[in-house]
Design a protein around this motif. Structure first.
Motif: not given
Lengths: 195, 195, 195, 195, 195, 195
Positions: A140-141, A144, A168-170, A172-175, A183
Motif C-alpha cells: 500500500r505504501d 502511493k 492528497a498524499i500529504d 496520507h498515513r504511511w504504514h 516521501y
C-alpha cells in the motif's frame, strides 16, 4: 490445468498495457502511463522498500517481511482494473466503497481462477486490499510512493496542474516510517527544483 | 449567475476531450476517440435522424419531435463521465445498475448547478436516461448508431477484433424503425467491404 | 430519403474526430484537440451562454434567442473542415477571404445534401458565417470563448508559447456583453494562476 | 542507506515507461508497448508458469522453483535498458554479444548500487542472463512467451507484418516443456483466428 | 541495377520515420521527433549554413564548400540508425566507440549496396563520421545546431528538464565560427524568453 | 546576413515536424507521418533516382541531372506548408489552383528571405512547382513515389482503406521511365503480399 484458459488470462491481462491511469489524463498530462506501467513501478518500489527494511533489522514492525508475497501483491494489486478500469478520485466519491470492493474482489476471483494457486493469490490480494498483513501494508505504501515518483517525473518534464496529488498524499498515513522519510525527500527534491 | 462557477463547469467539461472511450482501447484500437468526440457524433446522428423523421410525417411515434430537446440530450448524455469516466461493459457487469444510475444523476445535478436552467437540463438528461420521452428514445438510438458508425470507420482503417460490438448491437431493440433500417444498411456496407 | 447517402454523410463527418485543430500543433501542444472536440465544446459553451442570457431577460439584443438554431449552428459551424481541414491563421492570411468562404459554402451544401432539411441547415450555417442573426452572433462568440477555455486548459497543464492566442482575442469584438465579461474572468483566472 | 540515491534509482527506473520496445515500432505497430509494460507482463507470465509447474510436482527439472527469485529476475531482466535502450535484432547482429553483455552488466551493477541487496540482485540478474539456474531459465521462457502473447494481441487488433516474430520463436529452444506447450496453443489460437 | 533491391532500401529507410530520437523521450518530452525529422532538419540547417558561408567568401576554411556533398551527408548521416536505432548518451558511454563506428559503417555499406553510387555515398558518410572534409565538418555542426533548435522549440512549448542538452553543447567545439555565433544567438533567445 | 532572422526561419521550419500529412489521418491511419518526414523521404527517393539515372547514361532526357538542384528541390518542395498546412485532395478541389500556387509562392518567398541565396532557392522551387526543368520533374516523380512507398508501409502494417491512393497514382503520368518501372514493381510487391 487448462492451458487455453491460462492463455486467456495472460491475453486479457495484457489489456492493462492499454488501460490509462485516468487521473493524469484528466489533468492534461500528455503521455499517460498505463496501469501495467504503474504496476511494474510499484513492484520495483516495493522491492526497494523491502530490501531497505531488511537491511535495518529490528527497526520496524517486528519480524522480516516475506518478499515473495510482497512482489505478488504488487503485481496483482491493480489486476481487477483490467475489467473495472482505473477509477479516478472523482468516480470513487460517487460509488459506495463496499460496491467497489465487491466488484474488485469478484473480478480478481474470476480472473485468477485458471491458475492452480488461485486461492492463495486471491488471499494475498485481499491482504493488500485490507492492509491486513505487514506485506500488504508495505505494498500500500509502495503504491502511493510510486504514484508520487511518477508525479515528480511529469513535473520535471514540464507538466503542471498536479498540486492536488501532493496535497492528497500529504494527508496520507504511511504504514512504514521508511516510506514517510522517502516521501519527504521526494518532496524536498520537488521544492529544490522549483527554487 | 456566478460567472466563475459557469467557467469552472466549462473548464471541467473540456476534460471530456481527454476521456477515452474505453471499450475501443481495451481491444487495441490505436486512436481511441474521446467522449467529447462521441458526444459530437451523437448530436449529429440525432440531428440527422430527427430531420429524416420530420420529413416522413405520420410514420412513427405520433407527433413531431422537439429538436431543441433532442440536441440538448445528445450533448449532455455522457456529461457525467467527466467524473465517472467511460465504464466499459466489463465494468458495468460488476456494478449494480442502480448504483451507476445514482452516481450519474448525482454527477449531472452537481455539474449543471451553475446554470440558471439546471433543473430543466437535468430533467432532460433523466428523460434520456430513462427513455421516458420520444426525444430521449431517439437519442438512445443515436448513441448506439453513432457507436457503430465509428466501429465501421475503425474497421475500414484496418482495425480488427471488434465483432463483439456488432454482436451486442444485433441484440439491441431500436426505438425507431428508421434507426433499425439505417443499422441494417450500415451492416450491409460492412459485409460488402469484406467480400 | 436515401439511407446510404445519409450514412455516407455520417461516416464522412466522423473524419472530424481525426482532424486536428492545427494552431495548437504548430505551437508544440502535444495532445491536439480535434475539430469534433472543439465543435462539442462550442455547442456546450453556446448552450451555457444562451441559458444565461435567457435568465437575464431584457438585458441584451431584444427578444429571446432560438436555442434550437443556436445548437444546430454550433454543431455545424466547422463541418466544412471535414473537406477543407482546419486552416490556421498563417494560411488564412495567404488565401483571399472570399475564396475561403466560397469553398466552405460549397462544401457545406454538398455535405448536407443527403438530409431532407438541407436547405434550412445550410441557411443556418450562412447566418453563423455572416453573423447575420442574433443566434449566429452568439455562436461566433461561443466559438472564440471555447478556444480560450481550451487554451487555459493547455496552459494549466504546462503548455507554453500560446500568448498569441490571448493577444489575438484581446482585439476581438464580442457580440454579447456576457461573452466579454466571461472572457475577462477567464483572463483573470489565468493571471491568478501565474502569480 | 542513502535515501536520495534510492530515489534517484526509482526516478531513473521510471524511464522504462517511456522506453519503447523497438521491434514493434520498426514494423509499424501504432501503440508500441514500453519496456516497463513488457517487464510487468513477463513477471505475470513467470508467475503463472511457476504456479503451474508447482502444481505438477515432479514433472520437470527436479525440485521446486524459488518464486521470489523468479519474480525478482522478471522485474529486473530488462532494467539495463533504462540506459542501453531496447536494441532490436538488427542492432544485436551488428554488436558483438560480449560487448552487449558487458554493457548490460555494467549498467545493472551501477543502477542497483544504491540498494543494500545490490550484490544479491545483480547475481540474480546474472543467473537470468546466463540461464544458469532453473529460475533464470524459467524467466527466459517467460520473456519469450510474453512477447508472443503481445504479438497475438497486436494481430488480433489488426496489425500485420509480424510474421518474423513467429518464425524467430519457432526456432527457439524452450527450457520448460510447459512453455513449449503453451506456445503451441498460442499458435493454434492464431491459426484459428485466421481461418 | 536491381529495382527490387532499390525499393527494399527505400522501404527500409522509411523506418526512420518511426525511429524516435531517444534522448527526448527519456526526459519525458511528449512528442518525440523521429530520426527522419531530425535528418530533414539537419539538411535544412546545413543548407542555410552553406549558403551563408558562400555569401561571406574568404571568411572561413579557404575555398567554397561542395553543397551537393553537404546535402548528401546531411541526409545520410543517421541512416545507420535504421538498424542500430538512436543510441542515447547513456548507451554510448557503455559501448566502446570503435564498436559503434564499425557497426555503423557495416550498416551503411550494407544499406547503400543496392545503389550504383554506393561507394561514393559511403565515402561521403565516412567523411562526415570522421570530420575529414570541410563538408563533413559543416554537417557535424549542422547536426548539433539542429538538435538545439529543436530543444528550444520543445522548451518554448513548455517542456522542462532539458538543461543537460545545453550544458553538453556548451562544451562542444564548433568547426565553423558561423555555427558558434548562431548557437550563441539561440542561447540568447532562450534566455530572453525566460526573463 | 541577419543571424536572428535565419534562426527564426530554422525555428519555424521545425514546425513541419508537427504538421501531419492530412490524407492519411482522414482515412484513419494511426501514426500519420509529418511533412518533415515525407520531405526527408522524398529527398532520399530523389537521390536514389538520380544516382540510378546517372548510372544509365544516355537512357533518358539527354544530359546528366544536377544533383545539388535535385536535393534542394526535394528538401524545399513542401516548405510552404509550414504556413499553408498540407491540403488534402478534398480541399484542393475547392480552392482554385492559381490561388493555391500564389499562396505557396508568397509563402516560399517570405520564408526564404533571410537566406543570402533566397532568389536562387525560390527559383528552384518554381522549377519544381512548374516541372520546368529535368531536375524539377525528377523531384515531382520522387514526391509521388515516396508517397506510395509510405502507403505500402502502412498497408504492410495492417492499415486498410488506402485504395484511393493507388487508383489516383495509376492515372499519374510519370516524367521518367525509371519512376514508372519502380512504381510497377512496388505495385507488384503489394499484390504479392495480398495473395
Amino acid at each position: 490445468m487448462d492451458h487455453d484458459r491460462m492463455l486467456d488470462l495472460l491475453l486479457e491481462a495484457a489489456t492493462l498495457k492499454r488501460m490509462p491511469r485516468t487521473g493524469w489524463g484528466m489533468r492534461g498530462v500528455p503521455n499517460v502511463e498505463s496501469v501495467a506501467e504503474h504496476s511494474f513501478g510499484t513492484a520495483l518500489v516495493a522491492l526497494a522498500l523491502a530490501e531497505a527494511l531488511a537491511a535495518e533489522p529490528g527497526s520496524e514492525q517486528g519480524g522480516p517481511l516475506d518478499l515473495e508475497q510482497v512482489l505478488i501483491m504488487a503485481l496483482l494489486h491493480d489486476l481487477a482494473e483490467v475489467r473495472l478500469t482505473d477509477l479516478p478520485v472523482s468516480a470513487v466519491r460517487l460509488i459506495p466503497p463496499e460496491v467497489k470492493s465487491q466488484a474488485e474482489a469478484a473480478a480478481i476471483n474470476d480472473l485468477l481462477a485458471p491458475l492452480p494457486a488461485a486461492g492463495r493469490l486471491a488471499a494475498l490480494w485481499q491482504a493488500f486490499e485490507g492492509g491486513s498483513s505487514p506485506e500488504g501494508r508495505l505494498v500500500r505504501d509502495a503504491d502511493k510512493l510510486e504514484m508520487m515518483v511518477q508525479c515528480l517525473r511529469y513535473e520535471q518534464a514540464g507538466c503542471r496542474g498536479l498540486d492536488e496529488f501532493w496535497q492528497a498524499i500529504d494527508g496520507h498515513r504511511w504504514h512504514f516510517d521508511l516510506s514517510a522519510r522517502l516521501y519527504l525527500r521526494l518532496k524536498a527534491m520537488r521544492t529544490e527544483a522549483n527554487t
